[in-house]
Design a protein around this motif. Sequence first.
Motif, short mmCIF file in Angstrom:
data_model
loop_
_atom_site.label_atom_id
_atom_site.label_comp_id
_atom_site.label_asym_id
_atom_site.label_seq_id
_atom_site.Cartn_x
_atom_site.Cartn_y
_atom_site.Cartn_z
N PHE A 94 -7.96 -3.10 5.84
CA PHE A 94 -7.69 -4.05 4.76
C PHE A 94 -6.62 -5.05 5.19
O PHE A 94 -5.52 -4.67 5.58
N SER A 126 -11.03 -8.77 3.64
CA SER A 126 -10.10 -9.44 2.72
C SER A 126 -10.84 -9.79 1.44
O SER A 126 -12.05 -10.02 1.46
N ALA A 145 -9.22 -4.50 -4.51
CA ALA A 145 -8.17 -4.20 -3.53
C ALA A 145 -7.57 -2.81 -3.80
O ALA A 145 -7.35 -2.03 -2.88
N SER A 146 -7.35 -2.49 -5.05
CA SER A 146 -6.79 -1.20 -5.43
C SER A 146 -7.72 -0.06 -5.04
O SER A 146 -7.26 0.98 -4.57
N LYS A 192 -12.13 -6.01 9.87
CA LYS A 192 -11.10 -6.21 8.84
C LYS A 192 -11.75 -6.87 7.63
O LYS A 192 -12.66 -7.70 7.78
N ALA A 201 -6.72 2.92 4.83
CA ALA A 201 -7.09 1.55 4.44
C ALA A 201 -6.33 0.50 5.26
O ALA A 201 -6.86 -0.58 5.51
N SER A 202 -5.12 0.84 5.68
CA SER A 202 -4.32 -0.15 6.41
C SER A 202 -4.97 -0.57 7.73
O SER A 202 -4.66 -1.64 8.25
N SER A 213 -6.54 6.74 2.01
CA SER A 213 -5.76 6.84 3.25
C SER A 213 -6.55 6.22 4.41
O SER A 213 -7.75 6.44 4.52
N ILE A 257 -9.72 0.09 -2.53
CA ILE A 257 -9.65 0.29 -1.08
C ILE A 257 -8.31 0.91 -0.69
O ILE A 257 -8.25 1.86 0.07
N THR A 258 -7.23 0.36 -1.23
CA THR A 258 -5.89 0.81 -0.82
C THR A 258 -5.53 2.18 -1.36
O THR A 258 -4.56 2.78 -0.92
N SER A 259 -6.33 2.70 -2.27
CA SER A 259 -6.07 4.06 -2.78
C SER A 259 -6.54 5.12 -1.79
O SER A 259 -6.27 6.30 -1.96
#
Length: 153
Positions: A40, A16, A27-28, A14, A36-37, A34, A30-32
């Motif tokens: 992240f 952070s 963060a953006s 994981k 990533a959940s 699929s 990574i979260t862009s």
Amino acid sequence: MKSLIRLLTKKKLKISFAESCTGGLLASSITSISGASKVFNLGLVTYSNQAKIKVLKVNKNIIRKHGAVSHECCYAMVNNLSKMSKANINVSITGIAGPKGGAKQKPVGLVYIGIKRGKKTLINKYLFKSKKRSLIQKATVKKALDLVLRAAK
């Protein structure tokens, strides 16, 4: 980016972030992607000194003595983030993205990126030559992702 998420997922790691001058761009990025959940955990944008002190618990004397853009502040940010997040890999970023705000000792483009994995903490200092804010931010994110990739291997 997809390969980084695959690697972190495979290793069950994981991540952070605590960002300042990149304003959430890391963060953006990574979260862009699929998936990533799965990897992240937490992203904080501690842009102001007050946020670094109140949210990340950076000792105000560190900021007073060394400034928010310093090895010491970056170190405190990544160590305190790791206590909060419980992630395997933690990243902190602090710097001067410009185009204003630089000084002779701390010019525009000066960025510190902290990486903590387990007990090992590494603070990296960079001086990006561009004077364009967006380019400094993008270069910082690229470096941070490279460091995460290395830390994950």
